[in-house]
Design a protein around this motif. Structure first.
Motif, PDB file in Angstrom:
ATOM      1  N   ARG A 288       1.084  -1.289  -0.008  1.00 25.61           N
ATOM      2  CA  ARG A 288      -0.178  -0.153   0.170  1.00 25.61           C
ATOM      3  C   ARG A 288       1.004   1.370   0.309  1.00 25.61           C
ATOM      4  NH1 ARG A 288      -3.812  -2.517   4.136  1.00 25.61           N
ATOM      5  NH2 ARG A 288      -6.086  -3.033   2.551  1.00 25.61           N
ATOM      6  N   LEU A 289       0.618   2.231  -1.357  1.00 23.51           N
ATOM      7  CA  LEU A 289       1.392   3.338  -0.814  1.00 23.51           C
ATOM      8  C   LEU A 289       0.208   4.464  -0.450  1.00 23.51           C
ATOM      9  CD1 LEU A 289       3.075   2.636  -4.769  1.00 23.51           C
ATOM     10  CD2 LEU A 289       4.195   2.547  -2.608  1.00 23.51           C
ATOM     11  N   ARG A 290       1.297   5.600   0.319  1.00 23.53           N
ATOM     12  CA  ARG A 290       0.834   6.860   0.882  1.00 23.53           C
ATOM     13  C   ARG A 290       0.919   7.586  -0.842  1.00 23.53           C
ATOM     14  NH1 ARG A 290      -0.461   6.864   6.121  1.00 23.53           N
ATOM     15  NH2 ARG A 290       0.467   5.050   7.152  1.00 23.53           N
ATOM     16  N   ALA A 291       1.644   7.873  -1.321  1.00 26.48           N
ATOM     17  CA  ALA A 291       2.034   8.140  -2.667  1.00 26.48           C
ATOM     18  C   ALA A 291       2.611   8.309  -4.071  1.00 26.48           C
ATOM     19  CB  ALA A 291       3.263   9.623  -2.504  1.00 26.48           C
ATOM     20  N   LEU A 292       2.579   8.878  -4.883  1.00 27.41           N
ATOM     21  CA  LEU A 292       2.470   7.755  -5.998  1.00 27.41           C
ATOM     22  C   LEU A 292       3.747   7.676  -6.792  1.00 27.41           C
ATOM     23  CD1 LEU A 292      -0.399   9.706  -8.561  1.00 27.41           C
ATOM     24  CD2 LEU A 292       0.215   7.305  -8.030  1.00 27.41           C
ATOM     25  N   PRO A 293       4.859   6.920  -7.271  1.00 22.75           N
ATOM     26  CA  PRO A 293       5.831   6.394  -7.368  1.00 22.75           C
ATOM     27  C   PRO A 293       6.158   6.866  -8.554  1.00 22.75           C
ATOM     28  CG  PRO A 293       4.936   4.895  -7.272  1.00 22.75           C
ATOM     29  CD  PRO A 293       3.641   6.076  -7.050  1.00 22.75           C
ATOM     30  N   ARG A 294       7.375   6.853  -8.161  1.00 20.20           N
ATOM     31  CA  ARG A 294       8.179   7.713  -9.832  1.00 20.20           C
ATOM     32  C   ARG A 294       8.265   6.120 -10.559  1.00 20.20           C
ATOM     33  NH1 ARG A 294      13.666   7.992 -11.727  1.00 20.20           N
ATOM     34  NH2 ARG A 294      14.032   8.986 -13.583  1.00 20.20           N
ATOM     35  N   LEU A 295       7.542   6.108 -11.635  1.00 19.87           N
ATOM     36  CA  LEU A 295       7.650   4.285 -12.118  1.00 19.87           C
ATOM     37  C   LEU A 295       8.675   4.498 -13.606  1.00 19.87           C
ATOM     38  CD1 LEU A 295       3.983   3.028 -11.740  1.00 19.87           C
ATOM     39  CD2 LEU A 295       5.265   2.686 -10.792  1.00 19.87           C
ATOM     40  N   LEU A 296       9.367   3.296 -13.650  1.00 18.11           N
ATOM     41  CA  LEU A 296      10.571   3.278 -14.470  1.00 18.11           C
ATOM     42  C   LEU A 296       9.897   2.258 -15.833  1.00 18.11           C
ATOM     43  CD1 LEU A 296      13.143   3.824 -12.374  1.00 18.11           C
ATOM     44  CD2 LEU A 296      12.409   5.897 -13.172  1.00 18.11           C
ATOM     45  N   VAL A 297       9.608   2.994 -17.410  1.00 17.15           N
ATOM     46  CA  VAL A 297       9.372   1.952 -18.256  1.00 17.15           C
ATOM     47  C   VAL A 297      11.455   1.408 -18.931  1.00 17.15           C
ATOM     48  CG1 VAL A 297       9.190   2.079 -20.695  1.00 17.15           C
ATOM     49  CG2 VAL A 297       8.033   3.558 -18.828  1.00 17.15           C
TER      50      VAL A 297
END
Length: 159
Positions: A113-122
């Protein structure tokens, strides 16, 4: 549980909520060869677009030699999304009848469960990301098996 089948003929035949410690006791690489992670944020679940299968699915994959199912889940999540340093809680075991080759397998299911949106890497394995609302429709390009697992995990109370 009614069986859920994908277009290749793979079938989700069971889903059992377990505690984290129960999942660790079941952690035999021969019977539980892979893990997935249901990443939740603001009522949505992270789906990744797999470059090989060309479909939206949960992050996860096969265990490497000497790896626990939790270690595999955390590694696959990091490799496929760039999400690192999170606590993955064991929540369920999914049961499948798979084709090509024919076999019966269990899958370890973890929740983050995440509280903030993560930086996602393609990357080479994952071409895109989707925050999917589990109450929403399952598109033609989404794994119905993974969608069903995500829905069940979201409706499982925290353990």
């Amino acid at each position: 549980m009614p069986a859920v089948r994908d277009r290749a003929g793979n079938t989700l035949t069971g889903f059992r909520v377990v505690t984290d410690s129960e999942l660790e006791r079941l952690d035999d690489p021969a019977s539980v060869p892979a893990s997935v992670v249901v990443v939740e944020h603001a009522g949505a679940v992270l789906m990744v677009f797999d470059s090989w299968r060309r479909q939206w699915e949960l992050p996860g994959g096969s265990r490497e030699p000497g790896e626990t199912s939790r270690q595999a889940a955390v590694r696959e999540l990091r490799e496929e999304t760039g999400i690192d340093g999170v606590e993955a809680d064991g929540v369920a075991v999914a049961e499948f009848d798979l084709v090509d080759p024919d076999r019966h397998e269990l899958l370890a299911v973890y929740r983050v469960r995440l509280r903030a949106l993560p930086r996602l890497l393609v990357n080479d394995e994952v071409l895109d990301f989707l925050w999917w609302p589990p109450s929403g429709p399952v598109g033609e390009d989404m794994s119905p098996l993974d969608a069903e697992i995500a829905r069940r995990v979201v409706h499982t109370p925290p353990g």
